[in-house]
Design a protein around this motif. Structure first.
Motif, short mmCIF file in Angstrom:
data_model
loop_
_atom_site.label_atom_id
_atom_site.label_comp_id
_atom_site.label_asym_id
_atom_site.label_seq_id
_atom_site.Cartn_x
_atom_site.Cartn_y
_atom_site.Cartn_z
N ARG A 320 33.69 51.76 41.67
CA ARG A 320 34.53 51.23 42.14
C ARG A 320 34.72 52.15 40.54
N MET A 321 34.14 50.69 40.04
CA MET A 321 33.98 50.04 38.32
C MET A 321 33.40 49.86 37.94
N ALA A 322 32.76 49.69 37.10
CA ALA A 322 32.35 48.59 36.73
C ALA A 322 32.10 47.78 35.67
N PRO A 323 32.13 46.53 34.88
CA PRO A 323 31.37 45.41 35.58
C PRO A 323 31.71 45.72 36.88
N LEU A 324 31.42 44.58 37.89
CA LEU A 324 31.64 44.34 39.13
C LEU A 324 32.80 43.96 39.48
N HIS A 325 33.40 42.97 38.72
CA HIS A 325 34.83 41.98 38.54
C HIS A 325 35.86 43.45 38.49
N HIS A 326 35.66 44.40 38.25
CA HIS A 326 36.56 45.60 38.29
C HIS A 326 36.42 46.19 39.83
N HIS A 327 35.54 46.55 39.78
CA HIS A 327 35.36 47.19 41.09
C HIS A 327 36.21 46.23 42.48
N TYR A 328 35.72 44.97 42.55
CA TYR A 328 37.22 44.23 43.97
C TYR A 328 38.23 44.14 43.62
N GLU A 329 38.55 43.96 41.80
CA GLU A 329 40.47 44.48 41.02
C GLU A 329 40.35 45.74 42.03
N LEU A 330 39.49 46.85 42.04
CA LEU A 330 40.46 47.93 42.27
C LEU A 330 40.33 48.21 44.13
N LYS A 331 39.96 47.15 44.47
CA LYS A 331 40.21 47.24 45.94
C LYS A 331 41.34 46.41 46.39
N GLY A 332 41.83 46.07 45.31
CA GLY A 332 43.34 44.73 45.62
C GLY A 332 42.70 43.26 45.34
N TRP A 333 42.03 42.85 45.49
CA TRP A 333 41.32 41.47 45.19
C TRP A 333 42.44 40.98 44.54
N PRO A 334 43.54 39.68 43.78
CA PRO A 334 44.18 39.58 42.89
C PRO A 334 42.53 39.09 41.65
N GLU A 335 43.76 38.96 39.90
CA GLU A 335 42.64 38.80 39.32
C GLU A 335 41.70 37.21 39.35
N PRO A 336 43.26 36.38 39.96
CA PRO A 336 42.89 34.79 39.71
C PRO A 336 42.19 34.80 41.10
N ARG A 337 42.08 35.19 42.16
CA ARG A 337 40.87 35.19 43.31
C ARG A 337 39.43 35.51 42.56
N VAL A 338 39.21 36.80 41.91
CA VAL A 338 38.08 37.37 41.71
C VAL A 338 37.40 36.30 41.04
N ILE A 339 38.27 35.65 40.40
CA ILE A 339 37.79 34.46 38.63
C ILE A 339 37.54 33.43 39.58
N VAL A 340 38.28 33.03 40.62
CA VAL A 340 37.40 31.35 40.99
C VAL A 340 36.60 31.66 42.25
N ARG A 341 36.37 33.70 42.61
CA ARG A 341 35.25 32.97 43.69
C ARG A 341 34.36 33.35 42.16
#
Length: 360
Positions: A320-341
């Protein structure tokens, strides 16, 4: 610096000999860098705010990032200063590996600083052009790789070794310069690509640098190196001090960079830290272990490469967007969840990397 002073004073007071112990100096290096970062951090943030050196945010990125606009950036300078001062205080300054590491840290930091300065002061969203940035990164990377090659006194310093393989050692010869250059520059840009969320890049940097410090200590210790079947390189042990300083400075910076961030690292920090990780991996002869431990950096970089290649070849995007962390954000993951995982993944990968010390 303090090593020389302690060595002199030990002639009169035997207690000063304790500062010759590498493990103590590494601990003190970490604590010193952490203290400097925590002490200078608030003053630096206030100064950046007063100078209106704030981050610009892409309009086409996640909407949650729009609130980050104006957050002070170029905070990576705090990390560089903390590492440099701590290293100068606690490392053996007669050690060539220390000076090579500092050269890379400051060289790539300068490239990142110029890039950030043009973005935030001259309001040029592109900063340095891609060609100019890559050119100056290449200059510093080639000089560092050549310095390592031409100052080598032990064949093990230019041999390629593989994780999980006991007896493999290939003397790369002059190809060592090319290989090391790509490791240094590649890691620098990989960390820079990862630095897109609050604390996302700095915590993996802390974890990987701490693990590289263990590799540096064991590589520089003749008995440990022999027992673990890794090359013994005299003098490499002191690199553990700069690794510890990097971990301490990173933790100090994370105090202010954790979600929601009070300050961003900027290219000045991301490029410098990535390059420092790369050159340390080269020095301790663990480039492939760096790929394992820095798996998050690798994933982020590959996601960008795949996204660009796919769009140019097919007109479609994989993510949905690169780099990968933006892909998960756009999938609806809250930013802290992406970071900690991503932090948890890094911790697991670092443990796997450390396991290669024994699994050979």
């Amino acid at each position: 610096m303090l090593v020389w002073l302690a060595d002199y004073l030990s002639q009169y007071y035997g207690a000063f000999r304790v500062f010759q112990y590498l493990t103590l100096r590494a601990v003190l290096g970490m604590l010193t860098a952490l203290t400097i970062a925590l002490w200078l951090g608030p003053m630096m943030i206030r100064r950046l705010v007063s100078l209106q050196i704030g981050q610009s945010v892409r309009d086409d990125g996640p909407q949650s990032h729009l609130s980050k606009a104006g957050t002070p950036t170029m905070g990576g300078a705090l990390i560089i200063v903390s590492i440099a001062i701590s290293t100068l205080l606690w490392a053996d300054l007669s050690n060539r590996f220390i000076w090579i590491c500092l050269f890379v840290l400051l060289g790539f930091g300068w490239v990142g600083w110029v890039d950030d300065y043009r973005k935030v002061v001259f309001k040029n969203p592109k900063g340095l052009s891609a060609k100019a940035k890559y050119f100056w990164q290449s200059v510093v990377g080639i000089v560092a790789a050549s310095w390592l090659f031409f100052s080598a006194v032990n064949p093990a310093e230019t041999e390629l070794i593989l994780p999980f393989v006991k007896d493999f050692a290939w003397d790369m010869g002059i190809f060592f310069i090319v290989f090391s250059y790509f490791v240094i520059v590649g890691t620098s840009n990989a960390v820079n690509l990862t630095d897109g969320l609050d604390g996302l890049a700095i915590m993996p940097t802390v974890l990987v640098s701490g693990a590289l410090g263990i590799f540096a200590y064991t590589t520089g210790h003749a008995e440990f190196a022999k027992y673990l079947h890794i090359p013994h390189i005299k003098g490499v042990g002191d690199v553990a001090v700069i690794c510890a300083a990097m971990s301490g400075a990173g933790l100090g910076f994370l105090w202010f960079n954790t979600y929601p961030a009070q300050v961003f690292m900027g290219d000045v920090g991301a490029l410098a830290l990535g390059a420092l990780l790369g050159v340390i991996a080269v020095i301790v002869r663990q480039e492939f272990v760096l790929v394992i431990m820095g798996g998050v950096f690798v994933m982020e970089t590959i996601s960008v490469i795949l996204q660009v290649a796919s769009f140019k070849l097919t007109g479609r995007r994989i993510f949905r967007m690169a780099p990968l962390h933006h892909h998960y954000e756009l999938k609806g993951w809250p930013e802290p969840r992406v970071i900690v995982r991503f932090w948890i993944i890094t911790l697991i990968l670092v443990l796997i990397g450390l396991a290669t010390l024994k699994l050979r």
